[in-house]
Design a protein around this motif. Structure first.
Motif, PDB file in Angstrom:
ATOM      1  N   LEU A  66       6.494 -15.545   9.406  1.00  0.00           N
ATOM      2  CA  LEU A  66       6.548 -14.097   9.215  1.00  0.00           C
ATOM      3  C   LEU A  66       5.146 -13.521   9.048  1.00  0.00           C
ATOM      4  O   LEU A  66       4.340 -14.034   8.265  1.00  0.00           O
ATOM      5  CB  LEU A  66       7.398 -13.776   7.980  1.00  0.00           C
ATOM      6  CG  LEU A  66       7.449 -12.303   7.544  1.00  0.00           C
ATOM      7  CD1 LEU A  66       8.050 -11.435   8.636  1.00  0.00           C
ATOM      8  CD2 LEU A  66       8.240 -12.171   6.245  1.00  0.00           C
ATOM      9  N   ARG A  67       4.868 -12.468   9.782  1.00  0.00           N
ATOM     10  CA  ARG A  67       3.621 -11.718   9.647  1.00  0.00           C
ATOM     11  C   ARG A  67       3.997 -10.291   9.252  1.00  0.00           C
ATOM     12  O   ARG A  67       4.407  -9.497  10.090  1.00  0.00           O
ATOM     13  CB  ARG A  67       2.855 -11.708  10.974  1.00  0.00           C
ATOM     14  CG  ARG A  67       2.459 -13.090  11.469  1.00  0.00           C
ATOM     15  CD  ARG A  67       1.248 -13.630  10.717  1.00  0.00           C
ATOM     16  NE  ARG A  67       0.811 -14.911  11.265  1.00  0.00           N
ATOM     17  CZ  ARG A  67       1.000 -16.083  10.680  1.00  0.00           C
ATOM     18  NH1 ARG A  67       1.628 -16.118   9.506  1.00  0.00           N
ATOM     19  NH2 ARG A  67       0.581 -17.193  11.234  1.00  0.00           N
ATOM     20  N   THR A  68       3.887  -9.984   7.979  1.00  0.00           N
ATOM     21  CA  THR A  68       4.274  -8.647   7.520  1.00  0.00           C
ATOM     22  C   THR A  68       3.229  -7.588   7.865  1.00  0.00           C
ATOM     23  O   THR A  68       3.566  -6.429   8.096  1.00  0.00           O
ATOM     24  CB  THR A  68       4.515  -8.643   6.004  1.00  0.00           C
ATOM     25  OG1 THR A  68       3.335  -9.113   5.344  1.00  0.00           O
ATOM     26  CG2 THR A  68       5.707  -9.530   5.647  1.00  0.00           C
ATOM     27  N   HIS A  69       1.936  -7.988   7.889  1.00  0.00           N
ATOM     28  CA  HIS A  69       0.859  -7.032   8.134  1.00  0.00           C
ATOM     29  C   HIS A  69      -0.114  -7.603   9.160  1.00  0.00           C
ATOM     30  O   HIS A  69      -0.260  -8.824   9.296  1.00  0.00           O
ATOM     31  CB  HIS A  69       0.095  -6.724   6.838  1.00  0.00           C
ATOM     32  CG  HIS A  69       0.912  -6.064   5.785  1.00  0.00           C
ATOM     33  ND1 HIS A  69       1.819  -6.746   4.998  1.00  0.00           N
ATOM     34  CD2 HIS A  69       0.969  -4.756   5.383  1.00  0.00           C
ATOM     35  CE1 HIS A  69       2.400  -5.901   4.151  1.00  0.00           C
ATOM     36  NE2 HIS A  69       1.897  -4.689   4.370  1.00  0.00           N
ATOM     37  N   ASP A  70      -0.789  -6.716   9.865  1.00  0.00           N
ATOM     38  CA  ASP A  70      -1.865  -7.168  10.736  1.00  0.00           C
ATOM     39  C   ASP A  70      -3.163  -7.296   9.932  1.00  0.00           C
ATOM     40  O   ASP A  70      -3.194  -7.046   8.721  1.00  0.00           O
ATOM     41  CB  ASP A  70      -2.024  -6.252  11.952  1.00  0.00           C
ATOM     42  CG  ASP A  70      -2.521  -4.848  11.590  1.00  0.00           C
ATOM     43  OD1 ASP A  70      -2.971  -4.627  10.430  1.00  0.00           O
ATOM     44  OD2 ASP A  70      -2.462  -3.961  12.459  1.00  0.00           O
ATOM     45  N   ARG A  71      -4.241  -7.657  10.578  1.00  0.00           N
ATOM     46  CA  ARG A  71      -5.501  -7.917   9.882  1.00  0.00           C
ATOM     47  C   ARG A  71      -6.087  -6.679   9.224  1.00  0.00           C
ATOM     48  O   ARG A  71      -6.926  -6.773   8.311  1.00  0.00           O
ATOM     49  CB  ARG A  71      -6.532  -8.503  10.859  1.00  0.00           C
ATOM     50  CG  ARG A  71      -6.825  -7.612  12.050  1.00  0.00           C
ATOM     51  CD  ARG A  71      -7.860  -8.211  12.987  1.00  0.00           C
ATOM     52  NE  ARG A  71      -9.180  -8.270  12.375  1.00  0.00           N
ATOM     53  CZ  ARG A  71     -10.296  -8.506  13.057  1.00  0.00           C
ATOM     54  NH1 ARG A  71     -10.235  -8.712  14.370  1.00  0.00           N
ATOM     55  NH2 ARG A  71     -11.462  -8.535  12.437  1.00  0.00           N
ATOM     56  N   TYR A  72      -5.638  -5.497   9.664  1.00  0.00           N
ATOM     57  CA  TYR A  72      -6.172  -4.253   9.117  1.00  0.00           C
ATOM     58  C   TYR A  72      -5.316  -3.688   7.989  1.00  0.00           C
ATOM     59  O   TYR A  72      -5.645  -2.642   7.426  1.00  0.00           O
ATOM     60  CB  TYR A  72      -6.292  -3.205  10.228  1.00  0.00           C
ATOM     61  CG  TYR A  72      -7.117  -3.697  11.400  1.00  0.00           C
ATOM     62  CD1 TYR A  72      -8.503  -3.832  11.296  1.00  0.00           C
ATOM     63  CD2 TYR A  72      -6.496  -4.048  12.589  1.00  0.00           C
ATOM     64  CE1 TYR A  72      -9.259  -4.303  12.367  1.00  0.00           C
ATOM     65  CE2 TYR A  72      -7.244  -4.531  13.670  1.00  0.00           C
ATOM     66  CZ  TYR A  72      -8.619  -4.654  13.550  1.00  0.00           C
ATOM     67  OH  TYR A  72      -9.354  -5.120  14.615  1.00  0.00           O
ATOM     68  N   GLY A  73      -4.200  -4.373   7.713  1.00  0.00           N
ATOM     69  CA  GLY A  73      -3.332  -3.908   6.637  1.00  0.00           C
ATOM     70  C   GLY A  73      -2.163  -3.069   7.091  1.00  0.00           C
ATOM     71  O   GLY A  73      -1.411  -2.552   6.267  1.00  0.00           O
ATOM     72  N   ASN A  74      -1.993  -2.919   8.404  1.00  0.00           N
ATOM     73  CA  ASN A  74      -0.860  -2.159   8.916  1.00  0.00           C
ATOM     74  C   ASN A  74       0.404  -3.009   8.866  1.00  0.00           C
ATOM     75  O   ASN A  74       0.391  -4.201   9.192  1.00  0.00           O
ATOM     76  CB  ASN A  74      -1.121  -1.738  10.368  1.00  0.00           C
ATOM     77  CG  ASN A  74      -2.334  -0.854  10.491  1.00  0.00           C
ATOM     78  OD1 ASN A  74      -2.430   0.187   9.850  1.00  0.00           O
ATOM     79  ND2 ASN A  74      -3.294  -1.277  11.310  1.00  0.00           N
ATOM     80  N   ARG A  75       1.506  -2.386   8.495  1.00  0.00           N
ATOM     81  CA  ARG A  75       2.775  -3.089   8.437  1.00  0.00           C
ATOM     82  C   ARG A  75       3.276  -3.335   9.860  1.00  0.00           C
ATOM     83  O   ARG A  75       3.407  -2.390  10.661  1.00  0.00           O
ATOM     84  CB  ARG A  75       3.795  -2.246   7.663  1.00  0.00           C
ATOM     85  CG  ARG A  75       5.112  -2.953   7.369  1.00  0.00           C
ATOM     86  CD  ARG A  75       5.075  -3.653   6.034  1.00  0.00           C
ATOM     87  NE  ARG A  75       6.162  -4.610   5.907  1.00  0.00           N
ATOM     88  CZ  ARG A  75       6.617  -5.061   4.749  1.00  0.00           C
ATOM     89  NH1 ARG A  75       6.113  -4.636   3.620  1.00  0.00           N
ATOM     90  NH2 ARG A  75       7.585  -5.950   4.719  1.00  0.00           N
ATOM     91  N   ILE A  76       3.549  -4.605  10.204  1.00  0.00           N
ATOM     92  CA  ILE A  76       4.017  -4.910  11.565  1.00  0.00           C
ATOM     93  C   ILE A  76       5.363  -5.626  11.558  1.00  0.00           C
ATOM     94  O   ILE A  76       6.141  -5.493  12.498  1.00  0.00           O
ATOM     95  CB  ILE A  76       2.988  -5.747  12.348  1.00  0.00           C
ATOM     96  CG1 ILE A  76       2.682  -7.050  11.611  1.00  0.00           C
ATOM     97  CG2 ILE A  76       1.726  -4.931  12.606  1.00  0.00           C
ATOM     98  CD1 ILE A  76       1.788  -8.008  12.405  1.00  0.00           C
TER      99      ILE A  76
END
Length: 562
Positions: free
Chosen positions: A75-85
């Protein structure tokens, strides 16, 4: 003077008395499967099923299955910039499995095929492709099942059905209408109710746009969250209703679908099962308000058949693995397959496997004909699918355990693959309603749709006179149904499992008496209906023609790899 002696080579040993690798093999080399394919109206698909069977048994596809379960979803809840994905990453082998399955029509493509037997072809394909691994079968089953449910809302069906019936696997979250093919999931259950979906608390609030709502709530089990669209149940002002929820909205923004966590499951490791949270999540109503269960039940009935097929495929797969082992392994001076007790076990497993496969294909045929307007087959499908879901999936775990035991300690080691199959087996009995839910569904059919009882009795009557044990069982079921006291729900529920079990065994016996060799049918009826067998596998009576049953199972390596 010191003399330096050469270092001796490392000690080792020669590997003997171990079977060669099973793969490549032909997963379609199953007489019961091929005969059923023709009998149920899809004989025209034989070449395709055989080709898919060879692909399923290839070393490449078997490696995909192993890798997809070793390298589990992340699971990847956020991208590297902090955006919810809220995205889930899968191993490339998962995508290879899905690419093959979708391109072969394993998802929704059948609904775009008008040929009689098209649905039988799809389920027969699942029986052979199921020799890879079960996890990726979840999005395939849901995508197939979503189409008839979505047709309750023709405007939405017009947009999404062509993409749901595509043979193109197009992964990645993008605007659905810009993709070449879609996968679908569903979100029904919540933590406070499980199968009792009428206790759901997720709310659906209408917006100013007709048919469009916003959802707020939490779902407890939503598998394959990487899918493009989901059918979801929520409480609208008019009651529990069904909604279409896309991951990506038409304007390209991400719909709120916060994945709180992935479930840490006993098996089915390749498939991500999630807990999504909805918060102002945009959804389109499917069907009228307050009719959510009636709308989505079309989807549930279809996926229940996928569970039956999945269990039958798992039985055949583990039988093939066990058969391969005992054909090549020797003990106490003889091959295992030549030793009487092991022959009894393998033959008993082969009988169970053929009974499951034959029933699965009969249900597929009923579904195909019911979809095309056959009222009698619709009534039979209604009750027999619930019966099959209850019984075949419940037989799966014990079957997998016995097949594993045929390999001895080798079967208990992960690299054999048998532990993965063993962990997978219980899930098919739980998904789409556990044993109790399906037993109660049979009672519901008998009470609300009495024509289903007659449809079952008519089916059983076609084998009258074929076997004395079967005749006695059918007579007893007729008596039970005639005396069923539907006004005593507590009393009838107490006996529901026993009644459904007898129905299932009689139905399987009837199919085998009509369509299987006498050696298989007679042994099944004697042990499952006549009380001549024991509780464990390998208790066939001396009257059973064990040799003929094993020959029928086509387990020898040359036939499997031809």
């Amino acid at each position: 003077m010191t003399t330096t002696l050469p270092t001796p080579p490392p000690a080792t040993h020669e590997v003997t008395n171990q079977p060669p690798p099973l793969a490549p093999y032909d997963a379609s080399a199953d007489p019961a499967l091929m005969e059923g394919l023709h009998r149920e109206g899809a004989g025209w698909a034989e070449e395709d099923i055989r080709r898919l069977g060879r692909k399923a048994g290839s070393a490449e596809a078997q490696l995909w299955a192993e890798q997809a379960n070793t390298h589990t979803p992340e699971l990847r809840t956020h991208d590297r910039y902090g955006n919810r994905i809220d995205e889930v990453e899968f191993h490339p082998s998962w995508h290879s499995l899905l690419h093959t399955a979708v391109s072969e029509g394993g998802a929704g493509a059948t609904w775009a095929d008008d040929r009689p037997g098209a649905h039988v072809q799809r389920f027969a394909g699942a029986l052979v492709w199921g020799h890879t691994e079960a996890g990726h079968g979840c999005p395939l089953a849901m995508t197939y099942a979503v189409v008839p449910a979505l047709r309750h809302q023709p405007d939405l069906a017009a947009v999404y059905e062509p993409l749901l019936t595509s043979r193109v696997y197009d992964p990645g979250l993008r605007i659905p209408t810009t993709k070449r093919g879609l996968l679908a999931g569903m979100g029904m259950t919540e933590k406070q109710g499980g199968s009792d979906v009428r206790t759901n608390t997720t709310t659906a609030t209408p917006t100013a746009e007709d048919g469009v709502y916003v959802l707020r709530g939490h779902k407890w089990f939503t598998s394959a969250p990487m899918c493009d669209v989901f059918l979801v149940l929520a409480q609208a002002p008019g009651g529990l209703s069904c909604f279409l929820v896309p991951r990506i909205l038409p304007d390209g923004t991400r719909n709120t679908f916060r994945i709180q966590r992935l479930k840490d499951k006993l098996g089915n490791r390749s498939n991500a099962s999630s807990e999504p949270e909805f918060d102002n999540t945009v959804a389109w109503r499917v069907g009228p308000e307050g009719r959510g269960v009636k709308t989505i039940i079309e989807m549930v009935n279809s996926t229940r058949l996928d569970c039956v097929v999945g269990s039958a495929a798992l039985m055949r797969k583990t039988l093939v693995e066990a058969g391969h082992h005992v054909l090549h392994r020797s003990a106490f001076g003889a091959r295992l397959i030549d030793q009487p007790l092991m022959r009894n076990v393998i033959a008993d497993l082969a009988i169970e496997s053929e009974a499951a496969t034959t029933l699965a294909l009969r249900l597929a045929g009923a579904a195909d004909r019911a979809i095309r307007g056959d009222a009698a087959e619709h009534a039979f499908r209604r009750i027999a699918t619930a019966i099959g879901k209850y019984w075949v999936t419940k037989r799966g775990p014990g079957f997998a355990a016995e097949a594993l035991e045929c390999l001895g300690g080798n079967g208990y080691v992960e690299e054999s693959g048998m532990p993965r199959h063993y962990r997978e087996a219980p899930l098919l009995s739980i998904w789409e309603g556990s044993g109790n839910v399906n037993a109660l569904d049979v009672l519901r059919a008998l009470g609300k749709e009495p024509q289903t009882a007659q449809a079952l009795l008519d089916e059983l009557a076609t084998s009258t006179g074929g076997n004395k044990h079967l005749d006695a069982a059918v007579t007893a079921i007729g008596t039970d149904l005639a005396g069923l006291n539907l006004s005593d729900p507590a009393g009838i529920q107490l006996r529901a499992r026993a009644l459904v079990e007898r129905m299932a065994l009689a139905l399987q016996g009837s199919l085998l008496v009509r369509h299987a060799p006498a050696a298989v049918a007679d042994a099944f009826c004697a042990t499952r209906l006549g009380g001549e067998g024991g509780f464990a596998y390998g208790t066939l009576p001396p009257s059973a023609d064990v040799g003929a049953v094993i020959e029928r199972a086509a387990l020898d390596a040359q036939r499997a790899t031809s």
